[in-house]
Design an enzyme around this catalytic site. Sequence first.
Site, short mmCIF file in Angstrom:
data_model
loop_
_atom_site.label_atom_id
_atom_site.label_comp_id
_atom_site.label_asym_id
_atom_site.label_seq_id
_atom_site.Cartn_x
_atom_site.Cartn_y
_atom_site.Cartn_z
N ASP A 177 0.86 -1.19 0.00
CA ASP A 177 0.00 0.00 0.00
C ASP A 177 0.89 1.23 0.00
O ASP A 177 2.12 1.12 -0.05
CB ASP A 177 -0.97 -0.02 1.19
CG ASP A 177 -2.31 0.61 0.81
OD1 ASP A 177 -2.31 1.78 0.37
OD2 ASP A 177 -3.36 -0.04 0.95
N HIS A 248 -2.67 3.37 -4.65
CA HIS A 248 -2.11 2.73 -3.44
C HIS A 248 -0.69 2.21 -3.70
O HIS A 248 -0.30 1.17 -3.18
CB HIS A 248 -3.02 1.59 -2.96
CG HIS A 248 -4.29 2.09 -2.32
ND1 HIS A 248 -4.35 2.55 -1.02
CD2 HIS A 248 -5.54 2.22 -2.81
CE1 HIS A 248 -5.58 2.93 -0.74
NE2 HIS A 248 -6.34 2.74 -1.81
N GLU A 312 -9.74 3.05 -5.04
CA GLU A 312 -9.31 4.39 -4.64
C GLU A 312 -8.12 4.86 -5.48
O GLU A 312 -7.02 5.06 -4.98
CB GLU A 312 -8.95 4.40 -3.15
CG GLU A 312 -10.17 4.11 -2.29
CD GLU A 312 -9.85 4.02 -0.81
OE1 GLU A 312 -10.71 4.38 -0.01
OE2 GLU A 312 -8.74 3.56 -0.44
C1 ACM Z 1 -10.92 -0.23 0.25
O1 ACM Z 1 -11.45 -0.16 1.37
N1 ACM Z 1 -10.22 0.77 -0.23
C2 ACM Z 1 -11.08 -1.42 -0.56
#
Ligand code: ACM
Length: 521
Positions: A177, A248, A312
């Site tokens: 991440d 991410h 995201e």
């Molecule tokens: C997430 O909670 N961004 C999958």
Amino acid sequence: MPAPRPALVPLPTQLSFRPGHFTLDADSSLRVLPGAEPAAALLRELLAPATGLPLRPSPEGPFVLALDLDLGGLGEEGYGLTVAPDAVLLRAAHTTGLLRGIQTLRQLLPVEALAPGPRRAVAWKVPCVEITDVPRHVWRGFLLDVARHFQPVSQVRRYVDLMALHKLNVLHLHLTDDQGWRMPVAAYPRLTEVGGRRAESMVGPAGSDVFDGVPHQGAYTRAELSELVGYAAARGVTVVPEIDMPGHMRAALAAHPEFGNFPERRLDVWTRWGVCDTILGVQEPTFDFVRTVLDEVLDVFPSPYIHIGGDECPTAEWAASPVARARAAAEGLADTAALHGWFLGRIGDHLIERGRIPTAWAETGEGLPARFTVMTWRDPEHTRIALKRGHDVVSAQHRATYLDYAQSVRPDEPKGQPGDVVDLRAVHDHTPPDDTDTAGRILGVQAQVWTEFAPAADRVDYLAFPRLCALADRAWHGNPSWPGFRDRIATHAARLAELGVRHGPLDTHVPNSRSSGKEPS
Ligand code: ACM
């Protein structure tokens, strides 16, 4: 007075207690029929620390472990267990079913059987019972985020054991991440050397101005991950790795800015929580990089499902990048935002060519090829839309399965991810839509522990338990009653205590039952 009947979690689909009991002692031997050896090995391994029972093999053993093709109707994981005063018979069509039956047997024994050390004074009585047990869903998952806070492999193994006890079968490891990269990749050692360490961590929720000043780091070795995969497989748990992209990716881009949109820019591994603007570029060397990373992931993780994130992903960097704009035009895409689905589709093709199933977070699956398995996490209706679009779907609906949210409104509830309260009842009630008129199919459900606010195992335990027990109960049984679960979890807590699980509240703050129903007791 007869001993109280053990409360089983998850509840078996067919269960009848009978009078009497079978006693396991030093003379008890196992009759292990061909193909059942892995299950016998696991049974011995699990019972040895507390009971010291040798459970020797013997052709006359009263405790029979058998693969039985006539039970094919019970599927990969179903099993039958008969305990009589003079015999135990555990049967399944597949080894995995035997592994599930062994976890039931552990729960039928006195709770001391789960202790990590000797409890030699206990009589190891198993109540007589007739069980036929088949899971409702094939995917009963637990996501552990080892990127925001690294968890040593011993801790991850412990969660595998706790999952197996509850018949959960998919460990989704969120390995990368913005805040940390934990997966070693031989061709790119900087991913863990640089991307595995951040200078400090934000204190409080996204947007806070406070930082702790404490570096955080960690990465697995390839040997540790391979060993983890084997350990999990011996317990019937598949490890599904996630390499989150194209967003991410800040930790990777701190190590390799050349794969981003602005190669000259130097970035740190992110120290903040929230959604980061930094995303991968769409130049060919970036795809070569991603494919190399994934090929190493495929070498380590035999799972059919490989998760590539997709969540995201703000696309402002692509809109600002001449390279990305040119690429979108060259590919005939409507705009740079459409590069997201195009990116994932290309990487998905790479996985499919290698015989794996690309898996991604998605709202409805829009923009993703139908061959992606999707995890719907935002709104309940998204799951139905994704099914109609033809995806196989795992429901990770955040209001019922995000265990980083608080579990109560009590004043002593530890501060965590701000937002909804996901209490025990909400998790236990969560039932994904299961219509037959959709093109795709629901594979199952998954609970997630994101670890921004869970630096170590005590907090992860607190967030995960007992809510994970609730998820397991629903996902395995399909239709367990809430009052029944509430009774069972109260006694199941003694097992969690034996296992050293520092669990959260066993009740729920929702005062009124919305369902009722009797369960076998
Ligand atoms: C997430 O909670 N961004 C999958």
